[in-house]
Scaffold this motif. Structure first.
Motif, PDB file in Angstrom:
ATOM      1  N   GLN A 186       0.847  -1.186   0.000  1.00 39.54           N
ATOM      2  CA  GLN A 186       0.000   0.000   0.000  1.00 39.54           C
ATOM      3  C   GLN A 186       0.887   1.242   0.000  1.00 39.54           C
ATOM      4  O   GLN A 186       1.848   1.329   0.768  1.00 39.54           O
ATOM      5  CB  GLN A 186      -0.917  -0.003   1.229  1.00 39.54           C
ATOM      6  CG  GLN A 186      -1.871  -1.191   1.276  1.00 39.54           C
ATOM      7  CD  GLN A 186      -2.864  -1.087   2.421  1.00 39.54           C
ATOM      8  OE1 GLN A 186      -3.247   0.019   2.813  1.00 39.54           O
ATOM      9  NE2 GLN A 186      -3.282  -2.220   2.955  1.00 39.54           N
ATOM     10  N   LEU A 187       0.545   2.195  -0.847  1.00 38.19           N
ATOM     11  CA  LEU A 187       1.347   3.404  -0.987  1.00 38.19           C
ATOM     12  C   LEU A 187       0.830   4.565  -0.150  1.00 38.19           C
ATOM     13  O   LEU A 187       1.472   5.613  -0.089  1.00 38.19           O
ATOM     14  CB  LEU A 187       1.400   3.823  -2.466  1.00 38.19           C
ATOM     15  CG  LEU A 187       2.007   2.797  -3.425  1.00 38.19           C
ATOM     16  CD1 LEU A 187       1.975   3.333  -4.852  1.00 38.19           C
ATOM     17  CD2 LEU A 187       3.430   2.460  -3.018  1.00 38.19           C
ATOM     18  N   GLY A 230     -12.422   7.784  -0.637  1.00 38.49           N
ATOM     19  CA  GLY A 230     -11.040   7.991  -1.039  1.00 38.49           C
ATOM     20  C   GLY A 230     -10.601   7.020  -2.127  1.00 38.49           C
ATOM     21  O   GLY A 230     -11.414   6.318  -2.742  1.00 38.49           O
ATOM     22  N   TYR A 231      -9.299   6.967  -2.353  1.00 36.54           N
ATOM     23  CA  TYR A 231      -8.712   6.101  -3.380  1.00 36.54           C
ATOM     24  C   TYR A 231      -7.712   5.143  -2.738  1.00 36.54           C
ATOM     25  O   TYR A 231      -7.054   5.475  -1.749  1.00 36.54           O
ATOM     26  CB  TYR A 231      -8.027   6.925  -4.473  1.00 36.54           C
ATOM     27  CG  TYR A 231      -8.984   7.465  -5.492  1.00 36.54           C
ATOM     28  CD1 TYR A 231      -9.211   6.807  -6.694  1.00 36.54           C
ATOM     29  CD2 TYR A 231      -9.683   8.640  -5.243  1.00 36.54           C
ATOM     30  CE1 TYR A 231     -10.105   7.303  -7.629  1.00 36.54           C
ATOM     31  CE2 TYR A 231     -10.586   9.145  -6.168  1.00 36.54           C
ATOM     32  CZ  TYR A 231     -10.789   8.461  -7.360  1.00 36.54           C
ATOM     33  OH  TYR A 231     -11.688   8.954  -8.288  1.00 36.54           O
ATOM     34  N   ASN A 278      -4.382   2.471  -8.989  1.00 39.92           N
ATOM     35  CA  ASN A 278      -5.085   3.517  -8.269  1.00 39.92           C
ATOM     36  C   ASN A 278      -6.568   3.392  -8.573  1.00 39.92           C
ATOM     37  O   ASN A 278      -7.005   3.657  -9.699  1.00 39.92           O
ATOM     38  CB  ASN A 278      -4.550   4.895  -8.675  1.00 39.92           C
ATOM     39  CG  ASN A 278      -5.217   6.024  -7.927  1.00 39.92           C
ATOM     40  OD1 ASN A 278      -6.259   6.519  -8.349  1.00 39.92           O
ATOM     41  ND2 ASN A 278      -4.640   6.435  -6.815  1.00 39.92           N
ATOM     42  N   ILE A 279      -7.346   2.972  -7.572  1.00 38.98           N
ATOM     43  CA  ILE A 279      -8.785   2.748  -7.768  1.00 38.98           C
ATOM     44  C   ILE A 279      -9.552   3.319  -6.576  1.00 38.98           C
ATOM     45  O   ILE A 279      -8.983   3.478  -5.487  1.00 38.98           O
ATOM     46  CB  ILE A 279      -9.115   1.246  -7.926  1.00 38.98           C
ATOM     47  CG1 ILE A 279      -8.648   0.481  -6.686  1.00 38.98           C
ATOM     48  CG2 ILE A 279      -8.503   0.675  -9.184  1.00 38.98           C
ATOM     49  CD1 ILE A 279      -9.096  -0.971  -6.665  1.00 38.98           C
ATOM     50  N   PRO A 280     -10.850   3.616  -6.750  1.00 41.85           N
ATOM     51  CA  PRO A 280     -11.661   4.031  -5.603  1.00 41.85           C
ATOM     52  C   PRO A 280     -11.718   2.922  -4.552  1.00 41.85           C
ATOM     53  O   PRO A 280     -11.648   1.736  -4.880  1.00 41.85           O
ATOM     54  CB  PRO A 280     -13.041   4.285  -6.222  1.00 41.85           C
ATOM     55  CG  PRO A 280     -12.763   4.541  -7.666  1.00 41.85           C
ATOM     56  CD  PRO A 280     -11.593   3.694  -8.022  1.00 41.85           C
TER      57      PRO A 280
END
Length: 284
Positions: A139-140, A149-150, A202-204
């Motif tokens: 996880q970034l 959020g994303y 990068n996704i919701p």
């Protein structure tokens, strides 16, 4: 040896000699087996043969000269790195590295009368393989995930060879699977020549009760696929209820307060009526 080099360089144009190309694979730093595929149906004595392997058109890998191994003309990078099994007509290339990839030729010459004559040729293409590490999802972002959020993730695999085809993501929930193919970043170590790969997603933030996310590294048709350990994202019902309660709490408090006030007023009114009735009764 000069005669051998001449025949070796010109062997493709020799009439009647058909060279077949064999694909050979070896793991990095392991032994590669380069066979001549020579049936020797005539049972020719090794002392009447010249057998040698060459890479490209000028680098001599190994030579057996009329039954004896000769190392005088070997290319420097192959000295003390080869063994030969003449029972199987196979050359063993020790500690095979990425630099050893390429096209190899085996030539067998027979000396009957006059100069040696080429009686067999065989070609092989050596491919080196180094195992990639299992893809790992990270996880970034920091902190707790928010419903609006994303989700920022990365997937990495290191220390492999050859360069992989692609890296894909699978997102699964409610018996449905979606495939994502974002850009794959590839870097190659200047010394080891091994590859490191990374892909970002990068996704919701998923709103389903349970979501599984996996990362797949595609190495090619014959090398298969490496799969990461799945990342589980679970939305607890308590968390959802808590959100609802947080938003509806003030409204419930107002309703309860109004109800209490109305009850108090009605109760007081009933008491007044009861007192009045008792007074009337006493007067009578």
């Amino acid at each position: 040896m000069e005669v051998c080099i001449f025949f070796l360089c010109a062997m493709i144009s020799v009439p009647g000699i058909a060279a077949s190309v064999h694909q050979v694979k070896a793991f990095l730093n392991h032994t590669a087996y380069l066979s001549c595929y020579f049936p020797n149906s005539q049972k020719i004595d090794m002392r009447d043969l010249i057998v040698f392997w060459q890479k490209g058109s000028h680098r001599v890998v190994h030579e057996v000269y009329y039954g004896e191994e000769k190392r005088d003309h070997l290319s420097p990078e192959y000295i003390n790195r080869t063994k030969v099994d003449m029972d199987k007509w196979t050359l063993q290339l020790l500690n095979a590295g990425i630099k050893d990839e390429g096209h190899y030729e085996c030539i067998i010459q027979h000396k009957k009368e006059g100069p040696p004559k080429v009686i067999h040729t065989s070609e092989c293409s050596l491919h080196i393989t180094a195992n990639y590490s299992q893809p790992e999802i990270a996880q970034l972002h920091t902190g707790e995930l928010k419903p609006i959020g994303y989700l920022n993730l990365s997937c990495s695999s290191i220390g492999g060879y050859p360069e992989p085809k692609e890296m894909t993501w699978l997102i699964s929930y409610e018996n449905t699977t979606y495939k994502h193919m974002p850009h794959m970043d590839v870097s190659q170590d200047a010394v080891t020549k091994l590859y490191n790969v990374t892909s970002k997603l990068n996704i919701p933030v998923p709103t389903n009760s349970l979501t599984n996310i996996s990362c797949l590294l595609h190495l090619g048709e014959q090398l298969g696929i490496l799969v990461s350990a799945p990342l589980h994202i679970e939305i607890q019902e308590k968390e959802v209820e808590q959100v609802n309660i947080n938003f509806s709490g003030p409204l419930i408090a107002v309703v309860v307060l109004v109800a209490l006030l109305l009850g108090f007023v009605i109760l007081k009114k009933n008491r007044n009526i009861l007192s009045t009735n008792q007074s009337v009764s006493l007067a009578v």
